[in-house]
Design a protein around this motif. Structure first.
Motif, PDB file in Angstrom:
ATOM      1  N   VAL A 134      75.260 105.887 156.698  1.00  0.00           N
ATOM      2  CA  VAL A 134      74.724 105.555 156.636  1.00  0.00           C
ATOM      3  C   VAL A 134      73.510 106.330 157.231  1.00  0.00           C
ATOM      4  CG1 VAL A 134      74.662 104.035 155.365  1.00  0.00           C
ATOM      5  CG2 VAL A 134      74.040 103.796 157.486  1.00  0.00           C
ATOM      6  N   THR A 135      73.746 106.843 158.143  1.00  0.00           N
ATOM      7  CA  THR A 135      73.187 107.647 159.179  1.00  0.00           C
ATOM      8  C   THR A 135      73.033 109.591 158.760  1.00  0.00           C
ATOM      9  OG1 THR A 135      73.197 106.830 161.173  1.00  0.00           O
ATOM     10  CG2 THR A 135      72.186 108.952 161.189  1.00  0.00           C
ATOM     11  N   THR A 136      71.420 109.633 157.562  1.00  0.00           N
ATOM     12  CA  THR A 136      71.858 111.606 156.954  1.00  0.00           C
ATOM     13  C   THR A 136      71.095 112.391 158.005  1.00  0.00           C
ATOM     14  OG1 THR A 136      69.979 110.985 156.099  1.00  0.00           O
ATOM     15  CG2 THR A 136      72.092 109.927 155.106  1.00  0.00           C
ATOM     16  N   SER A 137      71.005 112.247 159.171  1.00  0.00           N
ATOM     17  CA  SER A 137      70.455 113.236 159.491  1.00  0.00           C
ATOM     18  C   SER A 137      71.166 114.448 160.083  1.00  0.00           C
ATOM     19  CB  SER A 137      70.066 113.066 161.353  1.00  0.00           C
ATOM     20  OG  SER A 137      70.870 112.622 162.185  1.00  0.00           O
ATOM     21  N   ALA A 138      71.162 115.824 159.925  1.00  0.00           N
ATOM     22  CA  ALA A 138      71.598 116.703 159.289  1.00  0.00           C
ATOM     23  C   ALA A 138      72.169 117.971 161.049  1.00  0.00           C
ATOM     24  CB  ALA A 138      71.312 117.748 158.532  1.00  0.00           C
ATOM     25  N   TYR A 139      71.075 116.972 162.041  1.00  0.00           N
ATOM     26  CA  TYR A 139      70.947 117.748 163.116  1.00  0.00           C
ATOM     27  C   TYR A 139      70.748 117.103 164.377  1.00  0.00           C
ATOM     28  CZ  TYR A 139      66.076 118.409 161.372  1.00  0.00           C
ATOM     29  OH  TYR A 139      65.018 117.695 160.976  1.00  0.00           O
ATOM     30  N   LEU A 140      71.197 117.388 165.814  1.00  0.00           N
ATOM     31  CA  LEU A 140      70.010 116.708 166.332  1.00  0.00           C
ATOM     32  C   LEU A 140      69.374 115.479 167.186  1.00  0.00           C
ATOM     33  CD1 LEU A 140      72.270 118.378 169.568  1.00  0.00           C
ATOM     34  CD2 LEU A 140      73.631 116.099 167.931  1.00  0.00           C
ATOM     35  N   SER A 141      68.308 116.540 166.386  1.00  0.00           N
ATOM     36  CA  SER A 141      67.014 116.076 166.943  1.00  0.00           C
ATOM     37  C   SER A 141      65.745 115.627 166.463  1.00  0.00           C
ATOM     38  CB  SER A 141      66.081 117.267 167.168  1.00  0.00           C
ATOM     39  OG  SER A 141      65.743 118.325 166.701  1.00  0.00           O
ATOM     40  N   ASP A 152      66.556 106.587 155.314  1.00  0.00           N
ATOM     41  CA  ASP A 152      66.539 106.304 156.702  1.00  0.00           C
ATOM     42  C   ASP A 152      66.503 104.436 157.027  1.00  0.00           C
ATOM     43  OD1 ASP A 152      67.035 108.502 158.185  1.00  0.00           O
ATOM     44  OD2 ASP A 152      64.884 108.838 158.182  1.00  0.00           O
ATOM     45  N   PHE A 153      67.871 104.011 155.948  1.00  0.00           N
ATOM     46  CA  PHE A 153      67.503 102.780 155.855  1.00  0.00           C
ATOM     47  C   PHE A 153      67.637 101.639 157.555  1.00  0.00           C
ATOM     48  CE2 PHE A 153      70.132 104.799 152.063  1.00  0.00           C
ATOM     49  CZ  PHE A 153      69.114 104.162 151.265  1.00  0.00           C
ATOM     50  N   PHE A 200      68.138 105.449 164.672  1.00  0.00           N
ATOM     51  CA  PHE A 200      67.475 105.701 165.932  1.00  0.00           C
ATOM     52  C   PHE A 200      68.740 104.916 166.988  1.00  0.00           C
ATOM     53  CE2 PHE A 200      62.749 106.349 164.718  1.00  0.00           C
ATOM     54  CZ  PHE A 200      63.465 107.746 163.839  1.00  0.00           C
ATOM     55  N   LEU A 201      69.326 103.884 166.243  1.00  0.00           N
ATOM     56  CA  LEU A 201      70.011 103.315 167.087  1.00  0.00           C
ATOM     57  C   LEU A 201      70.514 104.278 168.134  1.00  0.00           C
ATOM     58  CD1 LEU A 201      71.844 100.271 164.884  1.00  0.00           C
ATOM     59  CD2 LEU A 201      69.539 100.235 166.335  1.00  0.00           C
ATOM     60  N   SER A 202      71.386 103.991 169.269  1.00  0.00           N
ATOM     61  CA  SER A 202      72.177 104.225 170.822  1.00  0.00           C
ATOM     62  C   SER A 202      73.566 103.716 169.878  1.00  0.00           C
ATOM     63  CB  SER A 202      71.502 103.596 171.956  1.00  0.00           C
ATOM     64  OG  SER A 202      72.124 102.256 172.548  1.00  0.00           O
ATOM     65  N   ASN A 203      74.286 104.534 170.873  1.00  0.00           N
ATOM     66  CA  ASN A 203      75.949 104.433 170.465  1.00  0.00           C
ATOM     67  C   ASN A 203      76.157 102.966 171.322  1.00  0.00           C
ATOM     68  OD1 ASN A 203      78.213 105.195 170.287  1.00  0.00           O
ATOM     69  ND2 ASN A 203      78.537 105.430 172.675  1.00  0.00           N
ATOM     70  N   GLY A 204      75.588 102.453 172.058  1.00  0.00           N
ATOM     71  CA  GLY A 204      76.264 100.759 171.971  1.00  0.00           C
ATOM     72  C   GLY A 204      76.134 100.050 170.562  1.00  0.00           C
ATOM     73  N   GLN A 205      74.252 100.412 170.581  1.00  0.00           N
ATOM     74  CA  GLN A 205      73.905  99.263 169.418  1.00  0.00           C
ATOM     75  C   GLN A 205      74.554  99.628 168.434  1.00  0.00           C
ATOM     76  OE1 GLN A 205      69.620 101.194 169.681  1.00  0.00           O
ATOM     77  NE2 GLN A 205      68.983  99.352 171.195  1.00  0.00           N
ATOM     78  N   SER A 206      75.191 101.000 167.909  1.00  0.00           N
ATOM     79  CA  SER A 206      76.150 101.610 166.222  1.00  0.00           C
ATOM     80  C   SER A 206      76.842 100.504 166.466  1.00  0.00           C
ATOM     81  CB  SER A 206      75.983 102.733 166.894  1.00  0.00           C
ATOM     82  OG  SER A 206      74.353 102.933 166.616  1.00  0.00           O
ATOM     83  N   ILE A 334      57.648 102.359 172.912  1.00  0.00           N
ATOM     84  CA  ILE A 334      58.134 103.167 174.321  1.00  0.00           C
ATOM     85  C   ILE A 334      59.557 102.875 174.277  1.00  0.00           C
ATOM     86  CG2 ILE A 334      57.558 103.893 176.616  1.00  0.00           C
ATOM     87  CD1 ILE A 334      54.917 102.157 176.411  1.00  0.00           C
ATOM     88  N   ALA A 335      60.299 104.466 174.217  1.00  0.00           N
ATOM     89  CA  ALA A 335      61.695 103.803 174.154  1.00  0.00           C
ATOM     90  C   ALA A 335      62.337 104.344 175.459  1.00  0.00           C
ATOM     91  CB  ALA A 335      62.172 105.410 172.967  1.00  0.00           C
TER      92      ALA A 335
END
Length: 621
Positions: A134-141, A152-153, A200-206, A334-335
């Motif tokens: 469900v992550t539809t981003s096509a590029y890193l940023s 962006d669910f 927006f989730l980090s690797n561990g959160q995912s 603030i991330a």
């Protein structure tokens, strides 16, 4: 919906959930079927591209609880080195391989309750599809941009299955109760992330989110493929405690896979050890006399040799990275840098840094700022290679472009792994280190071509799926590297290839973000030795380090004093020995500042510094 367990008296006689009889053998497809069309017609077909797997296996996951917790068979761990078949074993349990004879694998308890393996047995893998569906981003940023797309669910929508535009309950579809939802997100510490887009989730959160998604279906058996990789020590402990509770109740029954070097959770009572190529060496119970000794003997005990290449303090060069009070904001959130003054951090030539912190603390954000993937690099007080992204008006200084930065940084991370085109072959992935984009045309001079060939020869065993064990040592022919696609490699081989891509052209800064996760200890140690020494040194068969017999033929050298290293990891054994400086980010939104320190010895041998000084944890599991 989960079937309520029968009374305890009946549990002792209830049939197993999964039952594989002795003599069963498995195949990826029916043994009499023809192989799929070969897309590389010039290649000779392999002698056996459909070998028997787990030959003669006998395995059971019972439906009942044992009277003694020490004898509980509802929790299993599958252990094995890279390419041994751990993932294949888990998939076999839910019916994804052909069984011969077909009657040797059954699911009696599921059949008795009108359930199917596809619905009652949930597999959670972290190296392929999963929450990224469900992550539809096509590029890193894309994940860092402030505007959200309609697709962006949020995490809550993902967990509840509300990822379609035409919402509505389908008759017969599993309904998630509010009580179950609240309990799962609380147990996995996801409450504060429910409104966060999954992109927006980090690797561990995912990873935690993927496990939560599986638990929402109330499965009878939960298969977790290396669930602790990528989690910080605190999150690993919390997950282990939750899985222990599930296993003790057999609700659901839990089967996990681990690498040989991973600590086995104390609540695991049964173990399967895979030797390699789908061969099972041991299946038995932990905690009984001789079991651990046999396991250790079969698993091996490869250890990393002390190879420390540290720059002379007097040789430290000019600053390559300067962050002078960085705070990354998304609206009111603030991330990174959520403390007085923000993040102040300088990385110089010759320095070797370890960057640590809990999942979601901002480590991936730091990598994005370094590699210029983050849009806020233009406005934050950051200098890269002594220059601002946007020069002062009237200074006459040329802007520091994205391409300038990419050409001077070697980068391996889960994000790079996710976006690397699966259709590139092995050689193309390696050569893309000299290209502007993944699919761009690489600018290769003769020296670069020689480095590519030398690296492919050095790591043929790890990268060539058809590597022949009867031909020891690297060979001159590297034509095989054009015949295998990145997407067809094992996860371990993919990680090795991305690691090599990050270091091969000797960039000014090497960024290794969980670069060694997914590798077994032997592959990891070989990569670390290559990072330190290049072709100059190698492991002999007895695990001693030997010099290259022909120094004049060396094409790839190790990390140099003119380079900086930044390593991000949650596992101390995956931190190179050369790391001497460390930065630990605080728990998100706690208001605590980042902490800095220096190391007196390799982290892998310094449990006190790792657990107490850096993480602030005691040693209890």
């Amino acid at each position: 919906m989960r079937v309520p367990p029968p009374p305890f008296v009946k549990r002792l006689t209830s049939p197993p959930v999964i039952n594989i009889k002795s003599g069963a053998t498995f195949f990826r497809r029916h043994p009499s079927s023809l192989p799929p069309p070969n897309q590389h017609a010039h290649l000779q077909p392999p002698k056996n591209d459909n070998p028997p797997l787990f030959k003669g296996i006998s395995f059971q996951v019972p439906s009942h609880l044992s009277q003694s917790p020490q004898q509980n068979e509802s929790s299993w761990v599958v252990v094995g080195p890279s390419r041994s078949g751990k993932t294949t074993f888990l998939q076999m349990l839910r019916g994804e391989l052909h069984c011969s004879p077909i009657s040797a694998r059954t699911w009696p308890w599921l059949t008795q309750h009108n359930l199917t393996p596809q619905t009652a047995i949930k597999y959670v893998g972290f190296y392929g599809k999963g929450i990224s569906e469900v992550t539809t981003s096509a590029y890193l940023s894309a994940r860092y941009e402030s505007l959200r797309e309609d697709t962006d669910f949020s995490l809550k929508e993902h967990l509840l299955g509300q990822t379609q535009f035409n919402l509505g309950h389908i008759p017969g579809e599993h309904v998630i109760s509010q009580h179950l939802f609240d309990k799962v997100v609380e147990d996995l510490s996801l409450v504060e992330l429910l409104d966060t887009p999954v992109a927006f989730l980090s690797n561990g959160q995912s990873r935690r989110a993927a496990i939560a998604k599986a638990l929402m279906a109330e499965p009878e058996v939960l298969l977790l493929d290396e669930p602790f990789v990528g989690l910080d020590p605190g999150a690993s402990r919390a997950l282990s405690v939750m899985l222990k509770t599930l296993a003790e109740r057999a609700s659901p029954r839990v089967v996990i896979s681990c690498r040989p070097q991973d600590p086995l959770p104390g609540w695991i009572k049964r173990v399967v050890y895979l030797e390699g190529a789908g061969e099972m060496a041991i299946a038995g119970q932990l905690g009984i006399e001789g079991a651990e000794d046999a396991f250790v003997k079969e698993a091996g005990g490869g250890s990393q040799v002390d190879i420390i290449t540290e720059a002379d303090e007097g040789a430290l060069g000019e600053p390559l990275v300067e962050m002078n009070g960085c705070k990354v904001r998304y609206g009111n959130k603030i991330a990174l840098g959520n403390w007085d003054g923000g993040l102040h951090w300088t990385v110089r030539r010759g320095q070797r840094w370890g960057v640590f912190g809990p999942n979601g603390s901002g480590k991936t954000t730091i990598v994005a700022l370094l590699c210029s993937d983050h849009p806020q690099t233009y406005s934050l007080p950051i200098k890269l290679f002594g220059r601002n992204r946007m020069p002062e008006p009237g200074s006459g200084e040329r802007p520091l472009t994205f391409w300038d930065i990419q050409s001077r940084i070697g980068h391996s991370s889960p994000e790079i792994h996710k976006h690397m085109p699966r259709g590139l072959n092995v050689q193309q992935v390696l050569e893309s280190a000299w290209a502007d984009t993944f699919k761009g045309v690489p600018k290769l001079d003769e020296d670069a071509k020689q480095k590519v060939k030398a690296t492919l020869r050095w790591f043929e065993k790890e990268l060539n799926p058809r590597y022949s064990k009867d031909k020891d040592g690297p060979r001159d022919d590297v034509a095989w590297a054009q015949d295998y696609l990145f997407g067809g490699l094992s996860f371990s081989a993919q990680r090795v290839l991305l690691f090599l891509r990050a270091i091969i052209k000797h960039p000014d800064i090497v960024v290794l973000d969980e670069a060694f996760s997914g590798m077994d200890e032997y592959v990891r140690d070989k990569c670390m030795l290559f990072l330190a020494c290049g072709e100059e040194k190698a492991y002999a068969a007895d695990r001693t380090v030997v010099e290259h017999p022909a120094p004049e033929k060396i094409k790839v050298k190790g990390l140099g004093e003119d380079q900086a290293l930044i390593c991000i990891s949650h596992v101390k054994e995956e931190v190179p020995d050369c790391v001497k400086e460390w930065l630990c980010l605080p728990e998100p939104n706690m208001g605590l500042p980042a902490r800095f320190g220096q190391l007196g010895k390799p982290l892998r041998t310094d449990e006190d510094t790792w657990m107490h000084t850096i993480w602030g944890l005691n040693r209890r599991n």
